[in-house]
Design a protein around this motif. Sequence first.
Motif, PDB file in Angstrom:
ATOM      1  N   LEU A  56       0.639  -1.073  -0.138  1.00  0.00           N
ATOM      2  CA  LEU A  56       0.108   0.221  -0.058  1.00  0.00           C
ATOM      3  C   LEU A  56       0.970   1.255   0.061  1.00  0.00           C
ATOM      4  O   LEU A  56       1.679   1.378   1.030  1.00  0.00           O
ATOM      5  CB  LEU A  56      -0.879  -0.061   1.343  1.00  0.00           C
ATOM      6  CG  LEU A  56      -2.165   0.806   1.288  1.00  0.00           C
ATOM      7  CD1 LEU A  56      -3.209   0.318   0.197  1.00  0.00           C
ATOM      8  CD2 LEU A  56      -2.682   0.311   2.707  1.00  0.00           C
ATOM      9  N   VAL A  58       0.863   4.317   0.739  1.00  0.00           N
ATOM     10  CA  VAL A  58       0.727   5.230   2.065  1.00  0.00           C
ATOM     11  C   VAL A  58       1.387   4.632   3.097  1.00  0.00           C
ATOM     12  O   VAL A  58       1.685   5.219   4.106  1.00  0.00           O
ATOM     13  CB  VAL A  58      -0.747   5.849   2.420  1.00  0.00           C
ATOM     14  CG1 VAL A  58      -1.413   6.448   1.253  1.00  0.00           C
ATOM     15  CG2 VAL A  58      -1.671   4.731   2.721  1.00  0.00           C
ATOM     16  N   MET A  59       1.983   3.240   3.167  1.00  0.00           N
ATOM     17  CA  MET A  59       2.289   2.724   4.142  1.00  0.00           C
ATOM     18  C   MET A  59       3.705   2.906   4.515  1.00  0.00           C
ATOM     19  O   MET A  59       4.698   1.753   4.626  1.00  0.00           O
ATOM     20  CB  MET A  59       1.809   1.364   4.533  1.00  0.00           C
ATOM     21  CG  MET A  59       0.448   1.107   4.857  1.00  0.00           C
ATOM     22  SD  MET A  59      -0.391  -0.301   5.408  1.00  0.00           S
ATOM     23  CE  MET A  59       0.799  -0.869   6.340  1.00  0.00           C
ATOM     24  N   ASN A 386     -10.631  -2.750  -0.327  1.00  0.00           N
ATOM     25  CA  ASN A 386     -10.061  -1.470   0.234  1.00  0.00           C
ATOM     26  C   ASN A 386     -10.025  -0.472  -1.120  1.00  0.00           C
ATOM     27  O   ASN A 386      -9.723   0.849  -0.677  1.00  0.00           O
ATOM     28  CB  ASN A 386      -8.803  -1.663   0.885  1.00  0.00           C
ATOM     29  CG  ASN A 386      -9.045  -2.383   2.411  1.00  0.00           C
ATOM     30  OD1 ASN A 386      -9.883  -2.307   2.922  1.00  0.00           O
ATOM     31  ND2 ASN A 386      -7.846  -3.028   2.780  1.00  0.00           N
TER      32      ASN A 386
ATOM     33  N   GLN B  32      -8.419   2.198   8.835  1.00  0.00           N
ATOM     34  CA  GLN B  32      -8.268   1.903   7.482  1.00  0.00           C
ATOM     35  C   GLN B  32      -8.369   3.075   6.594  1.00  0.00           C
ATOM     36  O   GLN B  32      -7.413   3.287   5.696  1.00  0.00           O
ATOM     37  CB  GLN B  32      -9.092   0.591   7.035  1.00  0.00           C
ATOM     38  CG  GLN B  32      -8.706  -0.075   6.060  1.00  0.00           C
ATOM     39  CD  GLN B  32      -9.634  -1.501   5.964  1.00  0.00           C
ATOM     40  OE1 GLN B  32     -10.584  -1.523   6.140  1.00  0.00           O
ATOM     41  NE2 GLN B  32      -8.867  -2.442   5.528  1.00  0.00           N
ATOM     42  N   LEU B  35      -5.724   5.872   7.023  1.00  0.00           N
ATOM     43  CA  LEU B  35      -4.473   5.867   6.597  1.00  0.00           C
ATOM     44  C   LEU B  35      -4.176   5.920   5.016  1.00  0.00           C
ATOM     45  O   LEU B  35      -3.298   5.907   4.431  1.00  0.00           O
ATOM     46  CB  LEU B  35      -3.740   4.554   7.028  1.00  0.00           C
ATOM     47  CG  LEU B  35      -3.676   4.478   8.799  1.00  0.00           C
ATOM     48  CD1 LEU B  35      -2.875   3.374   9.106  1.00  0.00           C
ATOM     49  CD2 LEU B  35      -3.130   6.067   9.296  1.00  0.00           C
ATOM     50  N   MET B  36      -5.195   5.141   4.470  1.00  0.00           N
ATOM     51  CA  MET B  36      -5.306   4.861   3.047  1.00  0.00           C
ATOM     52  C   MET B  36      -5.472   6.381   2.408  1.00  0.00           C
ATOM     53  O   MET B  36      -4.930   6.581   1.176  1.00  0.00           O
ATOM     54  CB  MET B  36      -6.435   3.961   2.535  1.00  0.00           C
ATOM     55  CG  MET B  36      -6.084   2.421   2.907  1.00  0.00           C
ATOM     56  SD  MET B  36      -7.242   1.484   2.452  1.00  0.00           S
ATOM     57  CE  MET B  36      -7.521   1.412   0.934  1.00  0.00           C
ATOM     58  N   PHE B  37      -6.331   7.120   2.907  1.00  0.00           N
ATOM     59  CA  PHE B  37      -6.916   8.365   2.026  1.00  0.00           C
ATOM     60  C   PHE B  37      -6.408   9.625   2.669  1.00  0.00           C
ATOM     61  O   PHE B  37      -6.688  10.854   2.359  1.00  0.00           O
ATOM     62  CB  PHE B  37      -8.197   8.507   1.686  1.00  0.00           C
ATOM     63  CG  PHE B  37      -8.535   6.940   1.097  1.00  0.00           C
ATOM     64  CD1 PHE B  37      -8.190   6.559  -0.031  1.00  0.00           C
ATOM     65  CD2 PHE B  37      -9.629   6.073   1.817  1.00  0.00           C
ATOM     66  CE1 PHE B  37      -8.420   5.226  -0.619  1.00  0.00           C
ATOM     67  CE2 PHE B  37      -9.943   4.990   1.240  1.00  0.00           C
ATOM     68  CZ  PHE B  37      -9.427   4.549  -0.061  1.00  0.00           C
TER      69      PHE B  37
END
Lengths: 425, 147
Positions: A56, A58-59, A386, B32, B35-37
């Motif tokens: 991912l 952003v991680m 997701n 979730q 953190l993703m967006f």
Amino acid sequence: MAIALTAEQQAILAGEKGEVQAKVMRTLVMYGETFGAQKMVPVTGANGHLVTSFGLGVMKPVYALMDTLIEGGALSRQPFSVDPRPLDQNVPSNLLQNVFFKVMYSKQASYEAQLNKLGLLDESAFTCTCYMDEVGNKPREGDVLSWAESSAVVYANSVLGARCNRNSGIIELFGSIVGYVPYFGLLTDEGRKASWIVEVATTQKPEAQVLGSAIGMKVMEDVPYIRGLDTWLGTELNQDARDYLKDMGAATASNGAVGLYHIENLTPEAVRQGEALLRPDAKVYRIDDAELARVKAGYPVIWKDANAAPKLCFVGCPHLSERQLNDWTQKLTEALAQNGRKKVAIPTVFTAAPKVAEKFAQTPQAEALRAAGVVVSSICPLMYMNNPLCGKMPVITSSNKLRTYTSARYHTDAEILQLLAKGEN
Amino acid sequence: MKTFKGRAVVPGTAKAEALVSHGGFNTLASFQKALMFGDKKAACSDQNNPDIYGKPMCGKALCLPQTIGSTTGGMVLFCAAEMERQPACLLFAKPIDSLAAAGAILAGVWSAHPMPTVDNLGDEFLAAVQTGMTVRVAPDGTVTVEE
């Protein structure tokens, strides 16, 4: 009380194997001391299992940490498997969704390169069911593990009789790096005793995913001792029973935080120790048909239009066994024939470990499934969902775990079969 | 004003507005989307947690019984800390669970943004504290709730 370390463990902590390994050991010592561990014990399982399989974008903190480990020579002492990949071009998705996938999982290739350097078992070791015979990461009874992935941990503890705490991502890798884990919780005999008696008193075999959900929501992280399920599963831990327990366990772990359950007359420790596994003050939770119906009715439907026609169906979270793939294929082809259909009414994906899918692909059933329009993939359905453009779609599933973490709507196996074969419930 | 004494898992000081989850806090499901967006307020995305669903978690005193759900939980908390989306502190009524402990300790050892973490505050703590109240945390695990 502080953990008493051996000379080797003390040396790692003191930095004799480098600053990074010292920091890894310090983290594990703090983790153990939080739970009253008095010692670190060797990881005796042959392989690790990591929960973080997805690149991912952003991680960034995770990738930076992995680089720190690699550069510091803090690699895993044991090969490890890892959860499923987040991408598979065979799974239905439109152009926009694909663009989003590329952006979201932009670090997939570089993260997999990091995993290879750290100790990945092999290129096909991407599955949440690493304990399937085909995959090659099946612990022995009594093995001490440093694993994460809630569904794999609860399976290893309960069905295989291995010993593993519900470790978090990163912590599980740390245990595999130093080769030791703090001795507490589910590693200890005392920590494996049950503080709940669950009495299954249903009039038919309970749906594994709903039973697990009910138990998880009730007992949270406690250990349940489940009575009455042997009426439906028998007393032999055959593939049918193991598959049922895989799905039930995943629901206990995702709807609650169960890391170990005992099934009276069935799972290894329950067979050997029976009621000696019960704590004296164990509470009782009785589950009958009405209780299961109550739990299922409580699942929220968060689709924009609750009556929307499903656009995709996922079966296999956790990944299916070969027996389950065969079973679904037989039931589906029969149901389609009964309804005068050749193909499923809803685009459908069955998921299984790469090596399980590969083996299944050699069978005639695989062709029957292809002809019915079902895709067999090794994707992680959760990672697919997701993608916000996928999350907005009305997706159905027979997985309570997928329901818990995404907008997917849960249906029982029988309901899913009906929807696929008839297009209606 | 009420005072509660717990165990400092990651010692530190904090003063923040309380955000209270009476049910198990599902870390992955909650963080979730944030953190993703890139949601800087880290609005809770756990549809199964009506207490805090949609409410910002960043900078709040997160008051909860324990965490539940995926074993990515600790890693998610670590990422939240590194990305500066983390709660001001984590306050547990019950003994801390292994996933939350991992997250708190990873943030404490490997991040520049630790989250003071206190557990064993008791069920009475969760009965007393309400979302919006001001909470103070001392390094010895003393938690003060101001109405």
